[in-house]
Enzyme design. Sequence first.
Site, PDB file in Angstrom:
ATOM      1  N   TYR A   1       0.856  -1.187   0.000  1.00  0.00           N
ATOM      2  CA  TYR A   1       0.000   0.000   0.000  1.00  0.00           C
ATOM      3  C   TYR A   1       0.892   1.237   0.000  1.00  0.00           C
ATOM      4  O   TYR A   1       1.597   1.503   0.979  1.00  0.00           O
ATOM      5  CB  TYR A   1      -0.893  -0.039   1.236  1.00  0.00           C
TER       6      TYR A   1
ATOM      7  N   LYS B   1      -1.273  -1.240  -4.235  1.00  0.00           N
ATOM      8  CA  LYS B   1      -2.361  -0.272  -4.125  1.00  0.00           C
ATOM      9  C   LYS B   1      -1.734   1.109  -4.262  1.00  0.00           C
ATOM     10  O   LYS B   1      -1.046   1.583  -3.349  1.00  0.00           O
ATOM     11  CB  LYS B   1      -3.093  -0.406  -2.788  1.00  0.00           C
TER      12      LYS B   1
ATOM     13  N   ILE C   1      -9.346  -0.602  -4.749  1.00  0.00           N
ATOM     14  CA  ILE C   1      -9.571  -0.635  -3.305  1.00  0.00           C
ATOM     15  C   ILE C   1     -10.342   0.632  -2.974  1.00  0.00           C
ATOM     16  O   ILE C   1      -9.803   1.738  -3.009  1.00  0.00           O
ATOM     17  CB  ILE C   1      -8.250  -0.666  -2.517  1.00  0.00           C
TER      18      ILE C   1
END
Length: 298
Positions: free
Chosen positions: A136, A164, A206
């Site tokens: 992330y 992400k 996401i």
Amino acid sequence: MQVNWTGVFPAVATQMFEDGFIDYDMTATQIEALIDAGVDGLVMLGSVGENTALEMDEKIAVLKLAVDLTKGRIPVLSGVAETTTAAAIKYAQKCEDLGANGLMLLPGMIYTADTRENLEHFRAVAAKTSLPIMIYNNPGAYRVDIKPEEFNQLADVKNLVAIKESSGDPRRITDIYNACGDRFVLFCGMDDLVMETQVLGAVGWISGFTDAFPKESVGLWKLLSEGKYTEALAIYRWFAPVLHMDVHAKLVQYIKLAQAMTGVGKEYVRAPRLTLVGEERETITKIIQKAIDTRPSV
């Protein structure tokens, strides 16, 4: 089950009572609503899930609830956001024991690591679990920016499989691809860049506001993935004023207020976060209500 790294993976909110204790029943209701809407996976205990505000036993209880409730219908990922690498390893291993299907790994919290330290953090956690991991990258929130060429330095770590991307710069999708080829699966991590990044090669999303508008989010992604950009653009333009709130420091409060207004959750958060009041509440409520009043058919 194996994670099919495509589609809509909502960052699931951890539902609370007004006193800040976890409402497990409402969390379960929310998960079922997301599954019914057709999401492709769940990310529990990310930023929207208030990971850093929860105790370890609470995180374990929330993740266990999600794993038990889904019963393998869709994959369940857990955010890993600890202050030390050792704690992240310990939690990642607990996730594996509980039956999670993958992890979303953040840099170490509080301390702002340099590149060498940050990459070693990812390597160390990945080495101690067999679960597939999504990295992330959110420099705006966590002060650590993983550059495209730095991802390439992790290409040899087999279970680091996805990214992400939440830098806020859609050009990063192209830059990561140019630096790493197709080594990593790329996900949009900011709601108000979903169309731009999908066009550039992101194969998943996401999403925070899927929690409040699950059918619309799934419908938007379906149109994008089918290349029906004219229809998708109409929904995206309707959705954009709401999606812009996903990149605000109070995204958790905004998402949870939207959930309360759409009937799929409660607005309560855990301190130091507080529910919205005054002019800010009025402004955000108007934006959400307009979206509700003008909901498109999907």
